[in-house]
Design a protein around this motif. Structure first.
Motif, PDB file in Angstrom:
ATOM      1  N   ILE A  91     115.001  66.006  55.064  1.00 17.41           N
ATOM      2  CA  ILE A  91     114.307  65.264  54.014  1.00 17.41           C
ATOM      3  C   ILE A  91     113.676  66.242  53.034  1.00 17.41           C
ATOM      4  O   ILE A  91     112.917  67.126  53.455  1.00 17.41           O
ATOM      5  N   PRO A  92     113.936  66.110  51.721  1.00 15.39           N
ATOM      6  CA  PRO A  92     113.267  66.990  50.770  1.00 15.39           C
ATOM      7  C   PRO A  92     111.760  66.725  50.745  1.00 15.39           C
ATOM      8  O   PRO A  92     111.325  65.574  50.686  1.00 15.39           O
ATOM      9  N   ALA A  93     110.993  67.798  50.828  1.00 20.24           N
ATOM     10  CA  ALA A  93     109.538  67.705  50.787  1.00 20.24           C
ATOM     11  C   ALA A  93     109.011  68.816  49.882  1.00 20.24           C
ATOM     12  O   ALA A  93     109.726  69.771  49.584  1.00 20.24           O
ATOM     13  N   ALA A 123     106.939  64.317  51.901  1.00 22.45           N
ATOM     14  CA  ALA A 123     108.285  63.918  51.496  1.00 22.45           C
ATOM     15  C   ALA A 123     108.331  63.462  50.044  1.00 22.45           C
ATOM     16  O   ALA A 123     107.436  62.771  49.558  1.00 22.45           O
ATOM     17  N   GLN A 124     109.411  63.842  49.397  1.00 26.69           N
ATOM     18  CA  GLN A 124     109.649  63.469  48.007  1.00 26.69           C
ATOM     19  C   GLN A 124     110.110  62.018  47.937  1.00 26.69           C
ATOM     20  O   GLN A 124     110.917  61.568  48.753  1.00 26.69           O
ATOM     21  N   ASP A 125     109.587  61.287  46.974  1.00 30.71           N
ATOM     22  CA  ASP A 125     109.999  59.908  46.733  1.00 30.71           C
ATOM     23  C   ASP A 125     111.133  59.860  45.721  1.00 30.71           C
ATOM     24  O   ASP A 125     111.222  60.723  44.828  1.00 30.71           O
ATOM     25  N   ILE A 126     111.975  58.852  45.829  1.00 29.45           N
ATOM     26  CA  ILE A 126     113.021  58.642  44.832  1.00 29.45           C
ATOM     27  C   ILE A 126     112.346  58.435  43.479  1.00 29.45           C
ATOM     28  O   ILE A 126     111.339  57.727  43.372  1.00 29.45           O
ATOM     29  N   GLY A 127     112.887  59.075  42.458  1.00 32.25           N
ATOM     30  CA  GLY A 127     112.361  58.930  41.108  1.00 32.25           C
ATOM     31  C   GLY A 127     111.340  59.981  40.716  1.00 32.25           C
ATOM     32  O   GLY A 127     110.841  59.964  39.593  1.00 32.25           O
ATOM     33  N   VAL A 148     111.501  78.197  48.469  1.00 31.46           N
ATOM     34  CA  VAL A 148     112.169  77.156  49.243  1.00 31.46           C
ATOM     35  C   VAL A 148     112.116  77.588  50.703  1.00 31.46           C
ATOM     36  O   VAL A 148     112.528  78.695  51.051  1.00 31.46           O
ATOM     37  N   TYR A 149     111.613  76.701  51.537  1.00 29.16           N
ATOM     38  CA  TYR A 149     111.453  76.988  52.965  1.00 29.16           C
ATOM     39  C   TYR A 149     112.249  75.945  53.755  1.00 29.16           C
ATOM     40  O   TYR A 149     111.898  74.769  53.775  1.00 29.16           O
ATOM     41  N   SER A 150     113.343  76.412  54.356  1.00 30.69           N
ATOM     42  CA  SER A 150     114.159  75.535  55.191  1.00 30.69           C
ATOM     43  C   SER A 150     114.657  76.342  56.372  1.00 30.69           C
ATOM     44  O   SER A 150     115.672  77.024  56.292  1.00 30.69           O
ATOM     45  N   GLN A 194     112.913  71.273  58.911  1.00 28.18           N
ATOM     46  CA  GLN A 194     112.021  71.584  57.804  1.00 28.18           C
ATOM     47  C   GLN A 194     112.818  71.844  56.525  1.00 28.18           C
ATOM     48  O   GLN A 194     113.845  72.529  56.544  1.00 28.18           O
ATOM     49  N   TYR A 195     112.341  71.285  55.414  1.00 29.45           N
ATOM     50  CA  TYR A 195     112.873  71.602  54.084  1.00 29.45           C
ATOM     51  C   TYR A 195     111.758  71.361  53.087  1.00 29.45           C
ATOM     52  O   TYR A 195     111.377  70.209  52.855  1.00 29.45           O
TER      53      TYR A 195
END
Length: 155
Positions: free
Chosen positions: A19-21, A50-54, A81-83, A99-100
């Motif tokens: 999940i993008p965060a 977490a990032q929301d759509i939009g 960027v940490y993944s 993690q992302y």
């Protein structure tokens, strides 16, 4: 929702989501870093989620910061960027996340530190005070890159 974090742990379950965060490392004029103490782990962390759509990753970082700390901030730079495939977060609902995080640097422009549903502590921490706090290794890594000037990190 409860969570268990695994960091370089061979017993970690296999991830089933990515999940993008975004995180926001906010630094005030005194050089103190804004941290929140997470209710779900009891550890101190940078505000983020977490990032929301939009929304863009940077907007996500600003929104999460205000929601989790009461501090309104603006983005002033990009930390990295940490993944890490070896950083797994297992949630009680069955989600097992790798993690992302896109991590940004920011400065406060308003608000005041405030506890909430996600954080039972919010405070400004000077770099020399960091060792006295229980901070997850992934957050320490991000803070360390900022303090050393070793960014942007593209791990």
């Amino acid at each position: 929702m409860g969570r268990t974090e695994y960091y370089n742990d061979s017993k970690a379950p296999k991830a089933n989501t990515l999940i993008p965060a975004s995180n926001l490392l906010v630094v005030n004029d005194d050089g103190a870093i804004l941290l929140q103490r997470r209710r779900d782990t009891g550890q101190w962390a940078l505000p983020g989620g977490a990032q929301d759509i939009g929304e863009s990753p940077a907007h996500c970082a600003v929104r999460e910061c205000e929601e989790e700390t009461g501090i309104v901030a603006e983005v002033t730079g990009f930390l990295g960027v940490y993944s890490n495939p070896a950083h797994i977060i297992e949630y009680t609902d069955g989600e097992i996340r790798q993690q992302y995080e896109a991590a940004y640097i920011g400065r406060p422009v308003g608000g005041a530190p405030a506890v909430n549903d996600e954080a039972d502590g919010v405070r400004w921490v000077l770099p020399e005070e960091l060792d006295g706090l229980d901070i997850h290794a992934s957050m320490r890594e991000q803070i360390g890159h900022y303090l050393s000037g070793n960014y942007p990190y593209l791990g």
